[in-house]
Design a protein around this motif. Structure first.
Motif, mmCIF file in Angstrom:
data_model
loop_
_atom_site.group_PDB
_atom_site.id
_atom_site.type_symbol
_atom_site.label_atom_id
_atom_site.label_comp_id
_atom_site.label_asym_id
_atom_site.label_seq_id
_atom_site.Cartn_x
_atom_site.Cartn_y
_atom_site.Cartn_z
ATOM 1 N N ARG A 1 25.545 52.176 25.936
ATOM 2 C CA ARG A 1 24.244 52.803 25.734
ATOM 3 C C ARG A 1 23.473 51.949 24.739
ATOM 4 O O ARG A 1 23.999 50.994 24.171
ATOM 5 C CB ARG A 1 24.409 54.227 25.174
ATOM 6 N N GLY B 1 22.537 57.374 29.704
ATOM 7 C CA GLY B 1 21.782 58.584 29.454
ATOM 8 C C GLY B 1 21.733 59.045 28.020
ATOM 9 O O GLY B 1 21.425 60.208 27.765
ATOM 10 N N SER B 2 22.056 58.177 27.074
ATOM 11 C CA SER B 2 22.031 58.599 25.679
ATOM 12 C C SER B 2 21.662 57.432 24.777
ATOM 13 O O SER B 2 21.701 56.272 25.182
ATOM 14 C CB SER B 2 23.389 59.164 25.254
ATOM 15 N N GLN C 1 22.301 61.249 21.003
ATOM 16 C CA GLN C 1 21.464 62.255 21.664
ATOM 17 C C GLN C 1 21.214 61.861 23.109
ATOM 18 O O GLN C 1 20.990 60.695 23.429
ATOM 19 C CB GLN C 1 20.126 62.400 20.942
ATOM 20 N N ASP C 2 21.264 62.852 23.987
ATOM 21 C CA ASP C 2 20.996 62.615 25.401
ATOM 22 C C ASP C 2 19.515 62.352 25.622
ATOM 23 O O ASP C 2 18.655 62.968 24.973
ATOM 24 C CB ASP C 2 21.421 63.820 26.240
#
Length: 394
Positions: A200, A78-79, A93-94
């Motif tokens: 991520r 999610g980032s 950042q998300d």
């Protein structure tokens, strides 16, 4: 072309990639008889090492009934991180959950694995599938299309959907002269083992390339990529692909040294120019309609600066998402009407072009700003406007 029951209609889908598979599944669910032909003998021989799927793509995959398999096979996160070339993390950042709060913001997965999932679903749907077969449009009238296949057989269809990719032979045969054009950038890609700390997408700006990034694709794998100005393909023999990618990647720190250790086999390295293309005016001629890369190509250009990490990941993923959306929207038009005619297919185009054109244009513009070295361009404004539009349902 008025038929009382969807089941009385027969559709030919040319091309067994993501868009062709998706529209086949959706039409089969509505009771439409679908014949799919794929030029490759090996349906699963897909190019590319990995794929980033944002929420708007996941939303379509859920509609196709394959979300559980995608979730189990991929890697959700999610980032997005922005790093310096030495690996120092500058910003995290998300991501926005653009497919809804009940779906991950992003899923990375191995592209061949996504293809396998879609193939299994198509076969289970009852669609007729023929591999190693191409199709030629013979003629058409107000009621349907006559087609000759490379195996010598012929068929008659209520509609033909051309999902045969960027180099679509069907598009050219229809007299549509638009062709893919290089944007001036190229990308090196490879699948590799995932270091435990990679959870991520991280994007490194600067160094010898425009960008170096990676995305986890499963608990044990990732795909890594390096973007640079395109070079004459003839000057880069395929046997040197690993050496070339390793040379570029060796300038980056953080997890890159561990990733670069696995860039050894040139056969596993993919080198591709970024292209742009957008068919304007309509995506159909008579009863033959284009979808996916046959109608548009969105170069995965990447914006600059730590504050733009969300936009970077979004644009990178939009090529696949737009193709899946094409299939979803076209299937809605076809299954929601008893009359398949010029007006219906033109309405499909009008609905899609307002979504596709801004993404293609924004991607090309961002890439051009990078190539020109413009540092004060209004990237945030451009991407903000594009993203606001893309958050809505297609």
């Amino acid at each position: 072309m008025n038929k009382a029951r969807h089941g009385a209609r027969t559709v030919l889908v040319i091309g067994g990639g993501a868009a062709g598979n998706a529209v086949t599944l959706l039409l089969r669910r509505a009771g439409v008889e679908v014949h799919l032909v794929e030029a490759k003998d090996d349906w699963n021989a897909t190019a590319g090492s990995g794929i980033t799927l944002q929420g708007n793509a996941l939303r379509v995959l859920r509609e196709l009934g394959v979300w559980d398999q995608v979730e189990a096979s991929g890697y959700g996160f999610g980032s997005v991180g922005i790093t310096a070339p030495d690996g120092t993390v500058l910003h995290v950042q998300d991501d926005i959950r653009s497919g809804g709060d009940d779906l991950p913001a992003t899923v990375g997965m191995q592209r061949p694995q996504l293809q396998r999932i879609l193939i299994e679903a198509v076969r289970a749907s009852g669609a007729s599938v023929r591999l190693g077969v191409t199709a030629e449009i013979l003629d058409q009238d107000a009621d349907g299309v006559s087609v000759r296949f490379s195996d010598g057989s012929e068929g008659r269809y209520d509609l033909v959907i051309a999902a045969d990719g960027l180099g679509s032979a069907t598009r050219a045969a229809l007299g549509i002269t638009v062709k893919p054009e290089p944007t001036g950038m190229a990308i090196w890609r490879i699948a590799a083992p995932r270091p435990a700390g990679v959870t991520r997408t991280d994007l490194a700006y600067g160094g010898p390339a425009y960008i170096a990034g990676y995305c986890p694709t499963s608990d044990s794998t990732l795909y890594a990529y390096v973007v640079e100005a395109n070079r004459d393909r003839a000057s880069i023999p395929p046997e040197s692909y690993a050496e070339e990618m390793r040379r570029l990647a060796s300038a980056y720190g953080g997890f890159w040294p561990e990733i670069t250790e696995h860039v050894t086999d040139p056969a596993l390295v993919n080198y591709t120019w970024f292209d742009r293309m957008l068919v304007e005016g309509s995506w159909h001629r008579g009863r033959v309609v284009l979808i996916g890369d046959a109608a548009h190509c969105c170069p995965p250009t990447l914006a600059q600066g730590a504050a733009l990490s969300l936009e970077d990941a979004w644009v990178l993923a939009q090529g696949a998402a737009l193709s899946l959306e094409d299939a979803w929207v076209l299937a809605q038009f076809l299954t929601g009407s008893d009359t398949w005619d010029d007006a219906l297919l033109q309405a499909y185009y009008e609905r899609r072009i307002t979504r596709v054109r801004p993404v293609v244009e924004a991607s090309v513009q961002i890439g051009q700003w990078q190539l020109d070295g413009i540092r004060d361009a209004d990237v945030p404004g451009l991407m903000g406007r594009t993203m606001t539009m893309l958050r809505e349902l297609p």
